[in-house]
Design a protein around this motif. Structure first.
Motif, mmCIF file in Angstrom:
data_model
loop_
_atom_site.group_PDB
_atom_site.id
_atom_site.type_symbol
_atom_site.label_atom_id
_atom_site.label_comp_id
_atom_site.label_asym_id
_atom_site.label_seq_id
_atom_site.Cartn_x
_atom_site.Cartn_y
_atom_site.Cartn_z
ATOM 1 N N GLU A 44 0.838 -1.207 0.000
ATOM 2 C CA GLU A 44 0.000 0.000 0.000
ATOM 3 C C GLU A 44 0.873 1.258 0.000
ATOM 4 O OE1 GLU A 44 -2.663 0.292 3.322
ATOM 5 O OE2 GLU A 44 -3.484 2.179 2.588
ATOM 6 N N HIS A 66 3.910 1.436 -1.102
ATOM 7 C CA HIS A 66 4.562 1.512 -2.424
ATOM 8 C C HIS A 66 3.602 2.090 -3.465
ATOM 9 C CE1 HIS A 66 5.655 -0.215 -6.366
ATOM 10 N NE2 HIS A 66 6.855 0.174 -6.005
ATOM 11 N N ASP A 67 2.341 1.630 -3.398
ATOM 12 C CA ASP A 67 1.339 2.110 -4.370
ATOM 13 C C ASP A 67 1.052 3.604 -4.196
ATOM 14 O OD1 ASP A 67 1.194 -0.402 -5.381
ATOM 15 O OD2 ASP A 67 -0.659 -0.955 -4.324
ATOM 16 N N LEU A 68 1.166 4.073 -2.955
ATOM 17 C CA LEU A 68 0.864 5.487 -2.689
ATOM 18 C C LEU A 68 2.124 6.351 -2.645
ATOM 19 C CD1 LEU A 68 -2.004 5.144 -0.062
ATOM 20 C CD2 LEU A 68 -2.204 5.805 -2.440
ATOM 21 N N THR A 69 3.228 5.796 -3.141
ATOM 22 C CA THR A 69 4.453 6.601 -3.273
ATOM 23 C C THR A 69 4.520 7.127 -4.696
ATOM 24 O OG1 THR A 69 5.616 5.341 -1.593
ATOM 25 C CG2 THR A 69 6.979 6.558 -3.142
ATOM 26 N N VAL A 70 4.581 8.439 -4.800
ATOM 27 C CA VAL A 70 4.552 9.060 -6.131
ATOM 28 C C VAL A 70 5.963 9.471 -6.535
ATOM 29 C CG1 VAL A 70 3.568 10.932 -7.494
ATOM 30 C CG2 VAL A 70 2.240 9.880 -5.669
ATOM 31 N N ILE A 101 -3.104 11.310 -7.190
ATOM 32 C CA ILE A 101 -2.893 10.893 -5.783
ATOM 33 C C ILE A 101 -2.137 11.985 -5.030
ATOM 34 C CG2 ILE A 101 -1.554 9.267 -4.336
ATOM 35 C CD1 ILE A 101 -2.325 7.058 -6.355
ATOM 36 N N ALA A 110 -1.189 10.714 -1.183
ATOM 37 C CA ALA A 110 0.138 10.089 -1.240
ATOM 38 C C ALA A 110 0.722 9.903 0.152
ATOM 39 C CB ALA A 110 1.062 10.948 -2.090
ATOM 40 N N LYS A 111 1.410 8.749 0.337
ATOM 41 C CA LYS A 111 2.057 8.490 1.628
ATOM 42 C C LYS A 111 3.510 8.935 1.598
ATOM 43 C CE LYS A 111 -0.571 4.913 3.856
ATOM 44 N NZ LYS A 111 -0.495 3.638 4.569
ATOM 45 N N ALA A 112 4.090 8.981 0.399
ATOM 46 C CA ALA A 112 5.488 9.399 0.257
ATOM 47 C C ALA A 112 5.696 10.007 -1.122
ATOM 48 C CB ALA A 112 6.406 8.199 0.444
ATOM 49 N N ARG A 118 8.812 10.875 -3.926
ATOM 50 C CA ARG A 118 10.224 10.700 -4.279
ATOM 51 C C ARG A 118 10.838 12.073 -4.564
ATOM 52 N NH1 ARG A 118 8.055 6.501 -7.536
ATOM 53 N NH2 ARG A 118 8.445 4.476 -6.604
ATOM 54 N N THR A 157 10.595 12.902 -8.166
ATOM 55 C CA THR A 157 9.301 13.433 -8.619
ATOM 56 C C THR A 157 9.193 14.922 -8.289
ATOM 57 O OG1 THR A 157 8.329 11.280 -8.121
ATOM 58 C CG2 THR A 157 6.795 13.060 -8.488
#
Lengths: 166, 70
Positions: free
Chosen positions: A160, A162-166, B34, B40-42, B44, B47
């Motif tokens: 989850e 990883h999926d929400l890391t942009v 997102i 978003a949780k994180a 990069r 990005t």
């Protein structure tokens, strides 16, 4: 070897579980009919007794067990039905859970909360199944499944993230 | 979340659509969405670097720390 997705090991296991689901259902119905016939039909009981008596020396042990079974009161014999229904029901429920798990694997859905829930439910069912079938070595499998469930729980959290890391 | 993304504000200032920005920074529309909606949780650094380059802004322009919002 491909483990997840179409034409993979999971796909084959999913098909096998589908087949075994229907096979167990058919065998359960046949079993109920056969056991009912043995318990309630005097003709069939006489037939079995006479067949065993033909070679009494060879079938001595079976004949003794058969005679012991016949001496049991009818209401005790009938307890085989609720016990059998419970065993088959739990077996079918375990297969159903496994089937949906491998169906998800086949669709490349591996680490998600749904699969964590399926593994936890399957584990509970397997514990009850192991106890009612007196298969205590199955409880060892339950411990392994419990650990696998925890691994899937952590993995789905990572997935989850990883999926929400942009 | 305490960190709030103001990407939509900067995008409106630069008159650039989500799809266009996603294309320029080589990100999918859904991933940029997102980020824009704050799910978003994180993020990069790569990005963030691409967004700042394309929008010609500082990281502080697209995100801010808000004590009230959770």
């Amino acid at each position: 070897m491909k483990y997840f997705g179409k034409r993979s090991v999971s796909s084959v296991i999913s098909i096998l579980l589908n087949v075994s689901w229907y096979l167990i259902l058919v065998l359960a119905v046949v079993g109920v009919i056969a056991i009912s016939a043995i318990i309630f039909s005097p003709q069939i009981q006489n037939f079995i007794s006479s067949e065993m008596a033909k070679d009494a020396v060879k079938n001595a042990k079976d004949l003794a067990e058969w005679n012991e079974f016949m001496s049991v009161p009818l209401f005790v014999k009938m307890l085989i039905f609720p016990y059998g229904i419970a065993v088959v029901t739990f077996l079918l429920l375990i297969i159903r859970k496994s089937r949906s798990l491998f169906e998800n694997f086949r669709n490349d859905v591996v680490f998600n909360t749904g699969n964590v829930r399926i593994i936890a439910d399957a584990n509970k069912l397997l514990i009850v199944f192991s106890i009612i079938t007196f298969n205590f070595s199955g409880l060892f499998t339950c411990v392994l499944l419990l650990m696998l469930g925890e691994i899937f729980k952590n993995a789905s959290a990572l997935q989850e993230e990883h999926d929400l890391t942009v | 979340m305490s960190i709030v993304f103001r990407l939509d504000r900067v995008m409106a200032d630069r008159k650039i659509s989500l799809g266009e920005l996603a294309k320029r920074i080589d990100l999918t529309d859904s991933n940029l969405s997102i980020l824009k909606t704050g799910k978003a949780k994180a993020v990069r650094v790569e990005t963030l670097n691409s967004i700042c380059r394309e929008l010609n802004c500082q990281p502080g322009d697209i995100m801010e720390y808000n004590q009230d919002e959770k």
